[in-house]
Write a protein that holds these residues in place. Structure first.
Motif, PDB file in Angstrom:
ATOM      1  N   CYS A  48       0.831  -1.209   0.000  1.00  0.00           N
ATOM      2  CA  CYS A  48       0.000   0.000   0.000  1.00  0.00           C
ATOM      3  C   CYS A  48       0.863   1.256   0.000  1.00  0.00           C
ATOM      4  O   CYS A  48       2.033   1.215   0.355  1.00  0.00           O
ATOM      5  CB  CYS A  48      -0.906   0.003   1.234  1.00  0.00           C
ATOM      6  SG  CYS A  48      -2.126  -1.333   1.232  1.00  0.00           S
ATOM      7  N   ASP A  49       0.253   2.357  -0.374  1.00  0.00           N
ATOM      8  CA  ASP A  49       0.906   3.660  -0.398  1.00  0.00           C
ATOM      9  C   ASP A  49       0.559   4.400   0.887  1.00  0.00           C
ATOM     10  O   ASP A  49      -0.569   4.892   1.031  1.00  0.00           O
ATOM     11  CB  ASP A  49       0.430   4.452  -1.613  1.00  0.00           C
ATOM     12  CG  ASP A  49       0.987   5.856  -1.667  1.00  0.00           C
ATOM     13  OD1 ASP A  49       1.853   6.208  -0.837  1.00  0.00           O
ATOM     14  OD2 ASP A  49       0.541   6.613  -2.553  1.00  0.00           O
ATOM     15  N   THR A  52      -1.050   7.946   0.582  1.00  0.00           N
ATOM     16  CA  THR A  52      -2.269   8.207  -0.176  1.00  0.00           C
ATOM     17  C   THR A  52      -3.180   9.164   0.583  1.00  0.00           C
ATOM     18  O   THR A  52      -3.355   9.050   1.793  1.00  0.00           O
ATOM     19  CB  THR A  52      -3.029   6.910  -0.521  1.00  0.00           C
ATOM     20  OG1 THR A  52      -4.106   7.251  -1.404  1.00  0.00           O
ATOM     21  CG2 THR A  52      -3.610   6.221   0.701  1.00  0.00           C
ATOM     22  N   SER A  72      -4.363   2.488  -1.421  1.00  0.00           N
ATOM     23  CA  SER A  72      -3.738   3.384  -2.387  1.00  0.00           C
ATOM     24  C   SER A  72      -4.849   4.194  -3.039  1.00  0.00           C
ATOM     25  O   SER A  72      -6.024   4.003  -2.722  1.00  0.00           O
ATOM     26  CB  SER A  72      -2.973   2.584  -3.449  1.00  0.00           C
ATOM     27  OG  SER A  72      -3.884   1.842  -4.240  1.00  0.00           O
ATOM     28  N   GLU A  73      -4.479   5.039  -3.946  1.00  0.00           N
ATOM     29  CA  GLU A  73      -5.476   5.822  -4.688  1.00  0.00           C
ATOM     30  C   GLU A  73      -6.475   4.898  -5.392  1.00  0.00           C
ATOM     31  O   GLU A  73      -7.636   5.231  -5.531  1.00  0.00           O
ATOM     32  CB  GLU A  73      -4.751   6.695  -5.719  1.00  0.00           C
ATOM     33  CG  GLU A  73      -5.654   7.592  -6.517  1.00  0.00           C
ATOM     34  CD  GLU A  73      -6.157   8.810  -5.747  1.00  0.00           C
ATOM     35  OE1 GLU A  73      -7.201   9.331  -6.128  1.00  0.00           O
ATOM     36  OE2 GLU A  73      -5.494   9.221  -4.778  1.00  0.00           O
ATOM     37  N   THR A 117      -8.613   4.903 -11.790  1.00  0.00           N
ATOM     38  CA  THR A 117      -7.347   5.083 -11.077  1.00  0.00           C
ATOM     39  C   THR A 117      -6.378   3.992 -11.520  1.00  0.00           C
ATOM     40  O   THR A 117      -6.738   3.104 -12.284  1.00  0.00           O
ATOM     41  CB  THR A 117      -7.547   4.972  -9.551  1.00  0.00           C
ATOM     42  OG1 THR A 117      -7.957   3.638  -9.233  1.00  0.00           O
ATOM     43  CG2 THR A 117      -8.574   5.972  -9.040  1.00  0.00           C
TER      44      THR A 117
END
Length: 143
Positions: A48-49, A52, A72-73, A117
């Motif tokens: 994961c980011d 975000t 994430s996005e 996305t």
């Protein structure tokens, strides 16, 4: 846009029929105790980011709001109190406007790619579902 998708799903409650989200009787799908636990599992497998800023789209039905988190996005997780709530939402998703083409799901959770996305593709989502102890559901085939 995902908020619109999930809001549209709420408005369509009751429009879907059949057992789109119901597992085969002999399939044991995984459960998670919290959205944080599910997010940690997805992060360990997908990455994961942590930066975000994406906001989750939400679903409210029968006065109930599931737990949400953003990986994430392009990837949102949803954790429900029980399997019946997950099934309720699973049955709404094929009819949602601008909805995902497929989702990963377990007994009490969804991992939803966000259309428009850089969401994982079908193969990545299938792999993630399997590694989380769940399954991939092709919503186009269900709707």
């Amino acid at each position: 846009m995902a908020g619109t998708l999930l809001t549209a799903a709420v408005l369509l409650a009751g429009c879907a029929s059949g057992a789109a989200g119901e597992p085969a009787p002999d399939v044991q799908l995984s459960r998670f105790g919290s959205a944080d636990e599910l997010l940690a599992a997805v992060n360990g497998l997908y990455g994961c980011d942590p930066e975000t800023a994406a906001e989750p789209g939400t679903i409210v039905f029968d006065g109930y709001l599931p737990q949400y988190a953003m990986c994430s996005e392009g990837l949102q997780i949803v954790r429900y109190e029980n399997e019946d709530d997950r099934i309720t939402v699973s049955n709404m998703l094929p009819n949602a406007q601008n909805g995902p083409l497929g989702v990963a799901e377990g007994a009490n959770w969804h991992v939803l790619p966000r259309p428009g996305t850089a969401a994982p593709g079908e193969k990545e989502l299938k792999d993630l579902a399997y590694q989380l102890g769940g399954r991939y559901v092709d919503l186009m085939a269900e709707g």
